[in-house]
Design a protein around this motif. Sequence first.
Motif, PDB file in Angstrom:
ATOM      1  N   SER A 120      -4.640 -29.444  23.839  1.00 51.43           N
ATOM      2  CA  SER A 120      -5.887 -30.003  24.366  1.00 51.43           C
ATOM      3  C   SER A 120      -5.990 -31.492  24.069  1.00 51.43           C
ATOM      4  O   SER A 120      -6.373 -32.287  24.934  1.00 51.43           O
ATOM      5  CB  SER A 120      -7.089 -29.298  23.746  1.00 51.43           C
ATOM      6  N   GLN A 161     -11.675 -25.859  27.999  1.00 43.98           N
ATOM      7  CA  GLN A 161     -11.307 -24.620  27.339  1.00 43.98           C
ATOM      8  C   GLN A 161     -12.458 -23.614  27.262  1.00 43.98           C
ATOM      9  O   GLN A 161     -12.264 -22.439  27.473  1.00 43.98           O
ATOM     10  CB  GLN A 161     -10.826 -24.969  25.930  1.00 43.98           C
ATOM     11  N   ASP A 188      -7.440 -26.258  31.006  1.00 45.17           N
ATOM     12  CA  ASP A 188      -7.215 -25.936  29.595  1.00 45.17           C
ATOM     13  C   ASP A 188      -7.615 -24.486  29.348  1.00 45.17           C
ATOM     14  O   ASP A 188      -8.794 -24.155  29.333  1.00 45.17           O
ATOM     15  CB  ASP A 188      -8.035 -26.886  28.716  1.00 45.17           C
TER      16      ASP A 188
HETATM   17 MG   LIG Z   1      -6.998 -26.318  23.060  1.00 49.19          MG
END
Ligand SMILES: [Mg+2]
Lengths: 339, 309
Positions: free
Chosen positions: A64, A113, A195
Amino acid sequence: MSNTQNHGTNADHMAASPPLLEVRGLSVVFDTPEGSHQVVDHVDLKVSSGQTLGLVGESGSGKSVTCLAMLRLLAARGRVINGEVLFQEQDLLKLSEDDMTQLRGCKIAMVFQDPMVSLNPVRTIGWQISESLHLHQNISREAAKRRTLEMLDLVGIPEPKTRYNEYPHQFSGGMSQRAMIAMAIACEPKLLIADEPTTALDVTIQAQILELLSQLKSDLDMALILITHDLGVIAEAADEVAVMYAGRVVEEAPVFDLFDNPMHPYTLGLLNSLPRVDRKVDRLNAIEGSAPPPHEFVEGCRFEQRCGHCDDSCTGTRPDFKNIGTSRRVACMHPITTS
Amino acid sequence: MTRYIIIKLARSAFTLWFVVSAVFLVLRASGDPLYSIFSLGTPESTLDIYREKWGIDKSIFEQYIIYFQDIFRGDFGTSFFDARPAWDLIVERLPNTLLLGGTTFVISVVAGVSLGAIAALMRGSKWDRGIMTVAVASFSMPSYFLGLLLILFFSLEMRWLPTAGAGTWQHLILPATTLGLTLSGTIARFTRSAMLEVLRQPYMRTARAKGASKWRQIVWHALPNAAIPTVTVIGFQLGWLIGGSVVIETVFSWPGAGRLFIVAVGVRDFAVVQMFILMVASTVIIANLLVDILYGYLDPRITITGIKK
Ligand SMILES: [Mg+2]
Ligand SMILES: Nc1ncnc2c1ncn2[C@@H]1O[C@H](COP(=O)(O)OP(=O)(O)OP(=O)(O)O)[C@@H](O)[C@H]1O
């Protein structure tokens, strides 16, 4: 594996034109009260239009952070200390903040995410998606609304007209994820960074989302960076794969080659921990131990402690990348070769 | 919805009844008002005439019944002192009180919210430290003390502003500043922390990632979220403002209802004290209702019943 049909053309494609995005030597440091840690260490990545780059690695390996750094979206304590992020041959790290603002959400979009907290709780879903359109296109309110409804429909959200006026808390995880995707692709970006778009979703929805992403990729000739720690997802959706471990890329290969013949012991470990239908395993062969936290990062190979193939040469000096053929490379002193 | 309103109104009515009754009892338990109104040595026979005239010769229970009967007839009692209806006495001073309180409130909210937001956005800068130092200092200083300091400096020392009274805008400055500093300091501190909390939420990163300008991120994404806890605090501060203005009106001899109230308490002017308390309690209750409504409006996660959808 559903879309592996274009593996053969990868090398030609990349040789012919420069990749859409090329990251060179990207390093990121976080300044925390406990000290400064370099959590991303000289990462190189490439992705071309119409291709999917899968970025795999355990939690905390820096997937990330690498992508956030590319878009210059790092938290205040994070800073890029080294590297280039060439997008359409332009270094994003050198752009003015205004130019960067223009580019974000327009040419490069990111799906975060955790969709449930990545949507603004006091704005309707429709507002948030059409905002993307208003920011980058000279579009009337009616047109933006029409387009937003189309996007909601496209990502498979039922009853778009009702959903348009709802708030994020009225959306389930899967629905939020789709709404995030709709928001990201609203302006038809050249590059989409997703993500972990399928973590925490059940398998059917996961498959639908992956299907949707690869559909969009071919429809819009978009490049896709797919972050995941799930090799199943990689097998399903990626063309190229970069494996990250403790802040570094350790292996890069076309997906088929990677699964067929992993060269880094870490990649092999990851593959062995994957349940497979073609091989009977009693238990999952997970890699023993755990990845080091950033404050224990060493200069030499960071996988050494968990590796069965190491010797003295692995300590002290960083393993250089070795090119294997034209399309893959591995950073290991003793890459696994099967012949 | 209707049920909610009924419950809310019933609870408000109960609160009002409780406050009013408590004040009624405490006033009567705190001594005979006649002795603070008439000079020492007035013959008891004279006092008895007045006791009968004002109805305080009756038992407390009887007085209580009569008091409530009168309220429902719109009669809030008569001042022992002025022999005029308590209602008239207070209402004629309300414009002054509202002028001071209203000005203070509006300026404090605007200044507090913007300074708090600025401090959050420039976290760690000298602006942030400056704003927060003043906010904390004004918050920890009792307002009457701050008022006296300001009088000492601006009126007695510099002779720029009048020490007391009302009438011109110059008269308004010192009392409004005294009240407003504390209020805006409190609001600024809460706005700052609400804003800091919001700024580190993932959805703010989403706003950046879609290419919203800095200004747009703040105004359209951050502020509406930070407003939710801030509005609650501002609502609570209204009660504080009323209490504070009673003190400040006295310190600056501001001819408002608060000062009338202090005087009335001193001489046990029952009707005036009761009427004032009734009014303050109603104001606070109405303010809380407004906050509730505003809250439901600002936060889509909250339904009007206060239960998460
Ligand atoms: Mg991550
Ligand atoms: N805001 C931050 N402040 C300090 N350290 C951070 C911050 N964000 C990330 N890190 C650190 O950077 C490292 C890499 O984090 P990153 O989020 O990129 O991991 P990841 O590969 O995405 O893992 P996951 O699969 O859990 O999402 C971690 O060690 C993490 O603790």
